[in-house]
Design an enzyme around this catalytic site. Structure first.
Site, PDB file in Angstrom:
ATOM      1  N   ARG A 175       0.744  -1.311   0.143  1.00 18.25           N
ATOM      2  CA  ARG A 175       0.270   0.002  -0.079  1.00 18.25           C
ATOM      3  C   ARG A 175       0.862   1.084   0.102  1.00 18.25           C
ATOM      4  NH1 ARG A 175      -4.369   2.882   3.711  1.00 18.25           N
ATOM      5  NH2 ARG A 175      -5.906   3.242   1.839  1.00 18.25           N
ATOM      6  N   HIS A 224       0.378   3.991  -2.752  1.00 15.04           N
ATOM      7  CA  HIS A 224       0.141   5.459  -2.342  1.00 15.04           C
ATOM      8  C   HIS A 224       1.204   6.659  -3.032  1.00 15.04           C
ATOM      9  CE1 HIS A 224      -3.462   5.384   0.380  1.00 15.04           C
ATOM     10  NE2 HIS A 224      -3.739   4.427  -0.860  1.00 15.04           N
ATOM     11  N   TRP A 241     -10.117  -8.837   3.157  1.00 18.50           N
ATOM     12  CA  TRP A 241     -11.084  -8.984   1.945  1.00 18.50           C
ATOM     13  C   TRP A 241     -11.022 -10.663   1.868  1.00 18.50           C
ATOM     14  CZ3 TRP A 241      -8.140  -4.687   2.084  1.00 18.50           C
ATOM     15  CH2 TRP A 241      -8.574  -3.622   1.892  1.00 18.50           C
TER      16      TRP A 241
HETATM   17 FE1  DDH Z   1      -6.391  -0.342  -1.408  1.00 21.96          FE
HETATM   18  N1  DDH Z   1      -7.381   0.136   0.639  1.00 21.96           N
HETATM   19  N2  DDH Z   1      -7.670   0.555  -2.358  1.00 21.96           N
HETATM   20  N3  DDH Z   1      -5.567  -0.824  -2.999  1.00 21.96           N
HETATM   21  N4  DDH Z   1      -4.998  -1.552  -0.376  1.00 21.96           N
HETATM   22  C1  DDH Z   1      -6.932  -0.347   1.809  1.00 21.96           C
HETATM   23  C2  DDH Z   1      -5.955  -1.270   2.089  1.00 21.96           C
HETATM   24  C3  DDH Z   1      -5.064  -1.807   0.857  1.00 21.96           C
HETATM   25  C4  DDH Z   1      -8.635   1.622  -1.767  1.00 21.96           C
HETATM   26  C5  DDH Z   1      -9.045   1.817  -0.420  1.00 21.96           C
HETATM   27  C6  DDH Z   1      -8.205   1.092   0.637  1.00 21.96           C
HETATM   28  C7  DDH Z   1      -5.859  -0.228  -4.128  1.00 21.96           C
HETATM   29  C8  DDH Z   1      -7.114   0.302  -4.570  1.00 21.96           C
HETATM   30  C9  DDH Z   1      -7.917   0.915  -3.692  1.00 21.96           C
HETATM   31  C10 DDH Z   1      -4.055  -2.160  -0.894  1.00 21.96           C
HETATM   32  C11 DDH Z   1      -3.625  -2.039  -2.172  1.00 21.96           C
HETATM   33  C12 DDH Z   1      -4.500  -1.222  -3.041  1.00 21.96           C
HETATM   34  C13 DDH Z   1      -7.896   0.164   2.670  1.00 21.96           C
HETATM   35  C14 DDH Z   1      -7.845  -0.114   4.285  1.00 21.96           C
HETATM   36  C15 DDH Z   1      -8.780   1.049   2.172  1.00 21.96           C
HETATM   37  C16 DDH Z   1      -9.875   2.019   2.681  1.00 21.96           C
HETATM   38  C17 DDH Z   1      -6.670   0.804   4.769  1.00 21.96           C
HETATM   39  C18 DDH Z   1      -6.590   0.812   6.437  1.00 21.96           C
HETATM   40  O1  DDH Z   1      -7.459   0.756   6.857  1.00 21.96           O
HETATM   41  O2  DDH Z   1      -5.530   0.186   6.631  1.00 21.96           O
HETATM   42  C19 DDH Z   1      -9.739   2.143  -2.595  1.00 21.96           C
HETATM   43  C20 DDH Z   1     -10.870   2.927  -2.663  1.00 21.96           C
HETATM   44  C21 DDH Z   1      -9.076   1.658  -3.782  1.00 21.96           C
HETATM   45  C22 DDH Z   1      -9.473   1.881  -5.427  1.00 21.96           C
HETATM   46  O3  DDH Z   1     -10.512   2.613  -5.489  1.00 21.96           O
HETATM   47  C23 DDH Z   1      -9.614   0.930  -6.177  1.00 21.96           C
HETATM   48  C24 DDH Z   1      -4.771  -0.471  -5.035  1.00 21.96           C
HETATM   49  C25 DDH Z   1      -4.937   0.026  -6.607  1.00 21.96           C
HETATM   50  C26 DDH Z   1      -3.830  -1.237  -4.510  1.00 21.96           C
HETATM   51  C27 DDH Z   1      -2.346  -1.673  -5.043  1.00 21.96           C
HETATM   52  O4  DDH Z   1      -1.621  -1.895  -4.110  1.00 21.96           O
HETATM   53  C28 DDH Z   1      -2.333  -1.795  -6.620  1.00 21.96           C
HETATM   54  C29 DDH Z   1      -3.252  -2.819  -0.088  1.00 21.96           C
HETATM   55  C30 DDH Z   1      -2.368  -3.898  -0.013  1.00 21.96           C
HETATM   56  C31 DDH Z   1      -4.030  -2.675   1.398  1.00 21.96           C
HETATM   57  C32 DDH Z   1      -3.747  -3.488   2.785  1.00 21.96           C
HETATM   58  C33 DDH Z   1      -2.825  -2.397   3.501  1.00 21.96           C
HETATM   59  C34 DDH Z   1      -2.751  -3.005   4.923  1.00 21.96           C
HETATM   60  O5  DDH Z   1      -2.179  -2.228   5.797  1.00 21.96           O
HETATM   61  O6  DDH Z   1      -2.884  -4.398   5.112  1.00 21.96           O
END
Ligand code: DDH
Length: 301
Positions: free
Chosen positions: A43, A47, A187
């Site tokens: 993540r 970001h 998930w």
């Molecule tokens: Fe995500 N994401 N993401 N995400 N994401 C969260 C956690 C993780 C959205 C929202 C959230 C991508 C796209 C989207 C990962 C990878 C990727 C969380 C929870 C939210 C909310 C955060 C928290 O509470 O800690 C949304 C909305 C989108 C979208 O609109 C498509 C993408 C493109 C990626 C990527 O990596 C390519 C990952 C990994 C996590 C888990 C993080 C963790 O600490 O565990």
């Protein structure tokens, strides 16, 4: 032109393999979340890159702007300080790697170690030395929104519908934390192993909207056959944006394909994640990064 010491060249292959080995050895974190630093590192990389705007060529994975409050303190980045802290000892041990390279490489190493695909990655990113080029907040997706929002956000980065769905498959990893995003839960049941399970579960279950104590809404699936305390433990979740992939016809085509064909998902994910990590990076024919710092040095002359 001679000031190469100010902007040292990208690390060598053997230096990078030392860094990669060090990243591998810190992934196991028995006291953190599901026992792995991997998901939060993924993540962090996402970001760091996902602020890109193709029309203005601003944002993207160069700069490591999250070290500054303007970007690091963005509520959208809540929790990513843990990912940065995991990597600090590596930066200290290998000062030759920039933060921007380290953060992106860590995700590539983590995905592979979690049984995901090999993703191509190139070094050469530089770190900002002040916060003057940090993009405005609000460029990262909001999980409470729908398909229009997803397109608005990801088209700005230069991605199409297929790529949006493939990228979203990263939600095979990790979890939501109520003290970070306000959403809660994971998930998939094994959130430290990369696979296409996210797509299969998205299609398989009857996801029910649930309002959380903080007033936010997410979707949950509860296995009614389980004992109440097991249900609590095993409840899986989807964000409204995840459900949008199921309901929008053009996204749905790709949810269906990736649910059926893990190899296709792995190939497409590897390609689109590599593209994500290159957002905002311009390279010359030798793959050296051409950015404002080295342009100012007369790099191209
Ligand atoms: Fe995500 N994401 N993401 N995400 N994401 C969260 C956690 C993780 C959205 C929202 C959230 C991508 C796209 C989207 C990962 C990878 C990727 C969380 C929870 C939210 C909310 C955060 C928290 O509470 O800690 C949304 C909305 C989108 C979208 O609109 C498509 C993408 C493109 C990626 C990527 O990596 C390519 C990952 C990994 C996590 C888990 C993080 C963790 O600490 O565990």
């Amino acid at each position: 032109k001679s000031s190469s010491s100010d902007h040292p060249s990208a690390p060598s292959a053997s230096q990078l393999s030392q860094v990669a080995a060090a990243i591998k050895s810190l992934l196991r974190q028995p006291d953190y979340d599901d026992g792995s630093a991997g998901p939060v590192l993924v993540r962090l990389a996402w970001h760091s890159a996902g602020t890109y705007c193709k029309d203005t060529n601003t944002g993207g994975s160069n700069g490591a702007g999250m070290r500054y409050e303007a970007e690091g303190g963005d509520p959208a980045n809540a929790g990513l300080q843990h990912a940065r802290a995991f990597l600090e000892p590596i930066k200290a041990q290998f000062p030759f790697i920039t933060y921007a390279d380290l953060w992106t490489l860590a995700a590539v190493v983590a995905i592979r170690e979690m049984d995901g695909p090999q993703i191509s990655w190139k070094p050469g990113r530089t770190d900002f030395t002040d916060d003057s080029r940090i993009p405005p907040r609000g460029r990262l997706p909001d999980g409470s929104k729908g398909a229009d929002h997803l397109r608005w956000i990801f088209y700005r980065m230069g991605f199409n519908d297929q790529e949006i769905v493939a990228l979203s498959g990263a939600h095979n990893l990790g979890r939501c934390h109520s003290d970070r995003s306000g959403f809660e839960g994971k998930w998939v049941n094994n959130p430290t192993r990369f696979s296409n399970t996210y797509f299969r579960l998205l299609k398989m279950h009857d996801w029910k909207k649930k309002e959380l104590a903080n007033g936010m809404e997410q979707f949950v699936y509860v296995d009614e056959d389980l004992e109440p305390e097991e249900q609590e433990e095993e409840t899986l979740m989807m964000l409204p944006t995840d459900i949008a992939l199921l309901e929008d016809p053009s996204f749905r085509v790709w949810v269906d394909r990736y649910a059926e064909d893990k190899d296709l998902f792995f190939r497409d994910f590897a390609a689109v994640f590599a593209k994500l990590l290159e957002l905002g990076i311009r390279r010359d024919k030798d793959e050296n990064v051409v950015n404002e710092e080295n342009l100012a040095d007369g790099y191209r002359s």
